[in-house]
Design a protein around this motif. Structure first.
Motif, PDB file in Angstrom:
ATOM      1  N   MET A 241      60.761 -29.904  89.176  1.00 15.45           N
ATOM      2  CA  MET A 241      61.777 -28.715  89.681  1.00 15.45           C
ATOM      3  C   MET A 241      62.920 -28.454  89.010  1.00 15.45           C
ATOM      4  O   MET A 241      63.376 -27.349  88.339  1.00 15.45           O
ATOM      5  N   VAL A 242      63.241 -29.599  88.314  1.00 15.46           N
ATOM      6  CA  VAL A 242      64.590 -29.385  87.316  1.00 15.46           C
ATOM      7  C   VAL A 242      64.144 -28.776  86.085  1.00 15.46           C
ATOM      8  O   VAL A 242      64.896 -28.031  85.593  1.00 15.46           O
ATOM      9  N   GLN A 243      62.937 -29.056  85.400  1.00 12.78           N
ATOM     10  CA  GLN A 243      62.585 -28.668  84.245  1.00 12.78           C
ATOM     11  C   GLN A 243      62.036 -27.295  84.572  1.00 12.78           C
ATOM     12  O   GLN A 243      62.476 -26.084  83.590  1.00 12.78           O
ATOM     13  N   GLN A 244      61.502 -26.651  85.593  1.00  6.83           N
ATOM     14  CA  GLN A 244      61.432 -25.344  86.019  1.00  6.83           C
ATOM     15  C   GLN A 244      62.651 -24.397  85.960  1.00  6.83           C
ATOM     16  O   GLN A 244      62.821 -23.294  85.432  1.00  6.83           O
ATOM     17  N   LYS A 245      63.759 -25.059  86.547  1.00  6.93           N
ATOM     18  CA  LYS A 245      65.200 -24.575  86.618  1.00  6.93           C
ATOM     19  C   LYS A 245      65.918 -24.240  85.381  1.00  6.93           C
ATOM     20  O   LYS A 245      66.414 -23.346  84.849  1.00  6.93           O
ATOM     21  N   LEU A 246      65.610 -25.220  84.412  1.00  2.00           N
ATOM     22  CA  LEU A 246      66.154 -25.484  83.024  1.00  2.00           C
ATOM     23  C   LEU A 246      65.323 -24.189  82.217  1.00  2.00           C
ATOM     24  O   LEU A 246      65.919 -23.488  81.483  1.00  2.00           O
ATOM     25  N   ALA A 247      64.254 -24.222  82.402  1.00  2.00           N
ATOM     26  CA  ALA A 247      63.363 -23.170  81.689  1.00  2.00           C
ATOM     27  C   ALA A 247      63.894 -21.686  82.396  1.00  2.00           C
ATOM     28  O   ALA A 247      64.208 -21.145  81.413  1.00  2.00           O
TER      29      ALA A 247
ATOM     30  N   SER B  56      66.780 -20.851  83.486  1.00  2.00           N
ATOM     31  CA  SER B  56      68.027 -20.905  83.021  1.00  2.00           C
ATOM     32  C   SER B  56      68.357 -20.503  81.457  1.00  2.00           C
ATOM     33  O   SER B  56      68.772 -19.633  80.895  1.00  2.00           O
ATOM     34  N   HIS B  57      67.341 -21.091  80.787  1.00  2.00           N
ATOM     35  CA  HIS B  57      67.428 -20.983  79.118  1.00  2.00           C
ATOM     36  C   HIS B  57      66.789 -19.469  78.881  1.00  2.00           C
ATOM     37  O   HIS B  57      67.164 -18.597  78.354  1.00  2.00           O
ATOM     38  N   ASN B  58      66.063 -18.984  79.893  1.00  2.00           N
ATOM     39  CA  ASN B  58      65.294 -17.720  79.679  1.00  2.00           C
ATOM     40  C   ASN B  58      66.298 -16.732  80.045  1.00  2.00           C
ATOM     41  O   ASN B  58      66.504 -15.556  79.296  1.00  2.00           O
ATOM     42  N   GLN B  59      66.774 -16.799  81.280  1.00  2.00           N
ATOM     43  CA  GLN B  59      68.043 -15.954  81.650  1.00  2.00           C
ATOM     44  C   GLN B  59      69.291 -15.849  80.487  1.00  2.00           C
ATOM     45  O   GLN B  59      69.625 -14.669  80.199  1.00  2.00           O
ATOM     46  N   LEU B  60      69.639 -16.894  80.030  1.00  2.00           N
ATOM     47  CA  LEU B  60      70.557 -16.933  78.789  1.00  2.00           C
ATOM     48  C   LEU B  60      70.068 -16.104  77.783  1.00  2.00           C
ATOM     49  O   LEU B  60      71.112 -15.543  77.156  1.00  2.00           O
ATOM     50  N   ARG B  61      68.779 -16.122  77.423  1.00  2.00           N
ATOM     51  CA  ARG B  61      68.393 -15.439  76.146  1.00  2.00           C
ATOM     52  C   ARG B  61      68.423 -13.930  76.478  1.00  2.00           C
ATOM     53  O   ARG B  61      68.641 -13.172  75.729  1.00  2.00           O
ATOM     54  N   GLN B  62      67.840 -13.624  77.639  1.00  2.00           N
ATOM     55  CA  GLN B  62      67.871 -12.270  78.121  1.00  2.00           C
ATOM     56  C   GLN B  62      69.227 -11.845  78.273  1.00  2.00           C
ATOM     57  O   GLN B  62      69.711 -10.698  77.582  1.00  2.00           O
TER      58      GLN B  62
ATOM     59  N   GLY C 284      72.842  -6.512 101.771  1.00  2.00           N
ATOM     60  CA  GLY C 284      73.096  -8.130 101.861  1.00  2.00           C
ATOM     61  C   GLY C 284      72.026  -8.438 100.714  1.00  2.00           C
ATOM     62  O   GLY C 284      70.881  -8.079 100.284  1.00  2.00           O
ATOM     63  N   ILE C 285      72.338  -9.499 100.005  1.00  2.00           N
ATOM     64  CA  ILE C 285      71.521 -10.053  98.557  1.00  2.00           C
ATOM     65  C   ILE C 285      70.557 -11.048  99.358  1.00  2.00           C
ATOM     66  O   ILE C 285      70.812 -11.592 100.133  1.00  2.00           O
ATOM     67  N   ARG C 286      69.431 -10.843  98.581  1.00  2.00           N
ATOM     68  CA  ARG C 286      68.213 -11.889  99.210  1.00  2.00           C
ATOM     69  C   ARG C 286      68.328 -13.123  97.958  1.00  2.00           C
ATOM     70  O   ARG C 286      68.752 -12.903  96.741  1.00  2.00           O
ATOM     71  N   ALA C 287      67.615 -14.192  98.465  1.00  2.00           N
ATOM     72  CA  ALA C 287      67.640 -15.331  97.216  1.00  2.00           C
ATOM     73  C   ALA C 287      66.773 -14.807  96.287  1.00  2.00           C
ATOM     74  O   ALA C 287      67.152 -15.300  95.001  1.00  2.00           O
ATOM     75  N   GLU C 288      65.681 -13.990  96.409  1.00  2.51           N
ATOM     76  CA  GLU C 288      65.050 -13.557  95.093  1.00  2.51           C
ATOM     77  C   GLU C 288      65.679 -12.913  94.242  1.00  2.51           C
ATOM     78  O   GLU C 288      65.695 -12.678  92.946  1.00  2.51           O
ATOM     79  N   ASP C 289      66.697 -12.053  94.784  1.00  2.00           N
ATOM     80  CA  ASP C 289      67.581 -11.248  93.929  1.00  2.00           C
ATOM     81  C   ASP C 289      68.479 -12.075  92.861  1.00  2.00           C
ATOM     82  O   ASP C 289      68.627 -11.826  91.843  1.00  2.00           O
ATOM     83  N   MET C 290      68.854 -13.210  93.295  1.00  2.00           N
ATOM     84  CA  MET C 290      69.733 -14.104  92.808  1.00  2.00           C
ATOM     85  C   MET C 290      68.906 -14.749  91.542  1.00  2.00           C
ATOM     86  O   MET C 290      69.482 -15.195  90.434  1.00  2.00           O
ATOM     87  N   GLU C 291      67.571 -14.923  91.692  1.00  2.00           N
ATOM     88  CA  GLU C 291      66.702 -15.547  90.708  1.00  2.00           C
ATOM     89  C   GLU C 291      66.138 -14.642  89.717  1.00  2.00           C
ATOM     90  O   GLU C 291      65.394 -15.218  88.818  1.00  2.00           O
ATOM     91  N   LYS C 292      66.405 -13.458  90.069  1.00  2.00           N
ATOM     92  CA  LYS C 292      65.520 -12.348  88.877  1.00  2.00           C
ATOM     93  C   LYS C 292      66.343 -12.614  87.806  1.00  2.00           C
ATOM     94  O   LYS C 292      67.519 -12.588  87.633  1.00  2.00           O
ATOM     95  N   ALA C 293      65.470 -12.706  86.530  1.00  2.00           N
ATOM     96  CA  ALA C 293      65.778 -12.760  85.090  1.00  2.00           C
ATOM     97  C   ALA C 293      66.536 -11.524  84.556  1.00  2.00           C
ATOM     98  O   ALA C 293      67.523 -11.694  83.936  1.00  2.00           O
ATOM     99  N   GLU C 294      66.590 -10.518  85.577  1.00  2.00           N
ATOM    100  CA  GLU C 294      67.238  -9.051  84.884  1.00  2.00           C
ATOM    101  C   GLU C 294      68.465  -8.993  85.814  1.00  2.00           C
ATOM    102  O   GLU C 294      69.341  -8.027  85.299  1.00  2.00           O
ATOM    103  N   SER C 295      68.844  -9.931  86.417  1.00  2.90           N
ATOM    104  CA  SER C 295      70.046  -9.939  87.351  1.00  2.90           C
ATOM    105  C   SER C 295      71.465 -10.286  86.549  1.00  2.90           C
ATOM    106  O   SER C 295      71.867 -11.449  86.374  1.00  2.90           O
ATOM    107  N   LEU C 296      71.394  -9.620  85.073  1.00  9.89           N
ATOM    108  CA  LEU C 296      72.383  -9.943  84.146  1.00  9.89           C
ATOM    109  C   LEU C 296      73.620  -9.923  84.727  1.00  9.89           C
ATOM    110  O   LEU C 296      74.568 -10.524  84.033  1.00  9.89           O
TER     111      LEU C 296
END
Length: 387
Positions: free
Chosen positions: A159-165, A167-173, A335-347
């Motif tokens: 789970m930690v590895q997936q979150k890190l991956a 997070s890194h993908n979001q930072l790159r975007q 109202g915001i949904r949990a999946e909205d906050m995890e979207k990579a495009e939610s810059l």
């Protein structure tokens, strides 16, 4: 000094040894040299108290012994595990054999720290699949092949590895988006300078040339000068608008409180959504870095509300408490949904988080009750206050 890896390796070897004694005493034929009962009892205590999950299986992949840690890992009991097929707890790859080592073939050996570790999939009593790592060894007991398997649940690590991956993908975007925004802003500024100021200055130059001609009568000269004055006022207005788009003048002239008031008024005028601002000017006397960061955070929040929330009312609260600035932004939209906050495009959300974290603050974004979205931010103001 012996490191933890060496100690763990020795404890594994000891566990396999004592488990061999136990299985030999329990499943082997009676022999004169069978381990004494006190030693078997002591070995059983060691295995039962081990923190790692330990399973012993025969060559037909039937569980012979299991310790409490293994039962807890698979959400069952030791009694329930004994006599069950190993496939009931470890998912074997398709097309492999039926002996215990077959369950660990064609798996990733790089998952653990040692080459003897394998990554496989476990099955809990509820049917839930989860990642595990383990090692397997074999021994002969009275002519019967027995296998000792030591397993570890690595769900948290995955789970930690997936979150890190993620997070890194979001930072790159985010980095790519910032580069795109920067180029778009440069293009927009260049176009405004050329279309607005460039044309006005060209018109002023033409009027000035006409004004310098000796045959111009006084009334014509006055008319030209009046047009030049109008063009100058237009140029000044355009220049101020361009500068304000780059950085609000109120931040430099009046401070954060008045800049937020202007931001609120502009939001109401542009989108027609009522917005209440509750703040004290004295609480918002901050340095330039903090003022700019807070202004951009609120600006991004209002932009997201206008684009996505479908809200009819917005509330902004900014309060000082014990050296921290508490910011609460609420709307009554969908109202915001949990999946909205995890979207990579939610810059926008990523940018808000980055600004908050840069100030060593905390941010929480959640659905509000009964409807809408709530953003709670805590920013430590040590070193950012201005008297």
């Amino acid at each position: 000094m012996t490191d933890k890896r060496t100690i763990r390796s020795r404890s594994r070897g000891a566990a396999m040894f004592v488990l061999g004694l136990m299985t030999g005493a329990l499943v082997g034929r009676p022999r004169a040299d069978t381990a004494p009962e006190p030693l078997v009892r002591h070995s059983r205590e060691i295995v039962n108290n081990a923190s790692d999950a330990i399973i012993s299986a025969d060559e037909n992949s039937v569980v012979v012994l299991a310790n409490p840690a293994a039962a807890a890992m698979f959400s069952t009991t030791v009694t329930e595990m004994q006599g069950r097929p190993l496939s009931h707890y470890i998912r074997a790859a398709a097309g492999v054999g039926h002996t215990p080592p077959d369950f660990f073939r064609h798996t990733d050996t790089r998952a653990g720290r040692r080459a003897t570790d394998y990554s496989v999939t476990g099955v809990r009593g509820s049917g839930e699949l989860f990642p595990i790592e383990g090692s397997i060894s074999s021994s002969q007991q009275d002519g019967q092949q027995l296998y000792t398997i030591i397993l570890r649940d690595v769900s948290d690590r995955h789970m930690v590895q997936q979150k890190l991956a993620r997070s890194h993908n979001q930072l790159r975007q985010l980095s790519a988006a910032l580069q795109t925004i920067r180029e778009e802003e440069r293009t927009h500024i260049a176009r405004e300078l050329h279309d607005d100021l460039g044309q006005i200055l060209a018109s002023l130059r033409m009027d000035l040339n006409l004004l310098q001609r000796p045959e111009r009568s006084p009334p014509e000269s006055l008319r030209l000068m009046k047009g030049m004055e109008d063009n100058l006022l237009t140029a000044i207005t355009s220049l101020r608008r361009i500068a304000t788009n780059l950085r609000p003048r109120a931040l430099d002239e009046g401070g954060l409180y008045f800049a937020l008031q202007g931001l609120r008024d502009d939001f109401v005028e542009r989108h027609g959504i009522p917005c209440a601002l509750y703040a004290d000017e004295a609480d918002l006397r901050l340095d330039d870095a903090a003022s700019t960061a807070i202004f951009r955070i609120v600006q991004e929040a209002l932009t997201n509300i206008a684009r996505h929330a479908n809200a009819t009312h917005v509330t902004l609260n900014l309060d000082r408490l014990n050296g921290d600035l508490l910011i609460t932004i609420r709307d009554d939209g969908r109202g915001i949904r949990a999946e909205d906050m995890e979207k990579a495009e939610s810059l926008g959300l990523i940018g808000m988080r980055e600004r908050v974290w840069a100030m060593h603050g905390e941010i929480t974004i959640s659905a509000d009750d009964p409807s809408g979205t709530r953003i709670d931010i805590v920013l430590p103001l040590g070193g950012h206050t201005v008297e």
